[in-house]
Write an enzyme that holds these catalytic residues in place. Sequence first.
Site, PDB file in Angstrom:
ATOM      1  N   THR A  29       0.928  -1.119   0.009  1.00 45.03           N
ATOM      2  CA  THR A  29       0.013  -0.056   0.174  1.00 45.03           C
ATOM      3  C   THR A  29       0.863   1.406   0.118  1.00 45.03           C
ATOM      4  OG1 THR A  29      -0.324  -0.012   2.329  1.00 45.03           O
ATOM      5  CG2 THR A  29      -2.251  -0.933   1.227  1.00 45.03           C
ATOM      6  N   LEU A  55      -9.399  -3.114   2.228  1.00 44.37           N
ATOM      7  CA  LEU A  55      -8.341  -2.486   3.151  1.00 44.37           C
ATOM      8  C   LEU A  55      -7.152  -2.286   2.803  1.00 44.37           C
ATOM      9  CD1 LEU A  55      -8.733  -2.258   6.365  1.00 44.37           C
ATOM     10  CD2 LEU A  55      -7.760  -4.341   6.771  1.00 44.37           C
ATOM     11  N   TYR A  56      -6.614  -3.130   2.019  1.00 50.88           N
ATOM     12  CA  TYR A  56      -5.215  -3.288   1.639  1.00 50.88           C
ATOM     13  C   TYR A  56      -4.928  -1.726   0.680  1.00 50.88           C
ATOM     14  CZ  TYR A  56      -5.406  -8.196   2.472  1.00 50.88           C
ATOM     15  OH  TYR A  56      -5.479  -9.459   2.902  1.00 50.88           O
ATOM     16  N   GLY A  57      -5.869  -1.382   0.137  1.00 53.88           N
ATOM     17  CA  GLY A  57      -5.783   0.001  -0.769  1.00 53.88           C
ATOM     18  C   GLY A  57      -5.046  -0.517  -2.093  1.00 53.88           C
TER      19      GLY A  57
END
Length: 102
Positions: A29, A55-57
Amino acid sequence: MVSIPETTITSSDSRRPIPLIGLGTASATESTDELKDVVIKAIKVGYRHFDTATLYGSEKPLGEAIKEAFRFGLIKSRAELFMTTKLWCDSTKGHLVVPAIN
């Protein structure tokens, strides 16, 4: 190109191979450009399975890398790839599922 072993998954109406080894993007990320470069290099050496999550982007840069891989002729079809993602715990209530998937 590296040969990555596969197994087959079966749904009610189809069978599809899935690579047993995939590239995880959870720690990628920090730099969008770096992730795109890593994914393109991974496709070049034979990776066809990528793991991501909101969530990790990493979903957007992963998509951008795949678009570039098409443009470079590294892959011919989205069907050559297998993506694994997650529906995060805070998105599991009925009204949140579809927006999270989109």
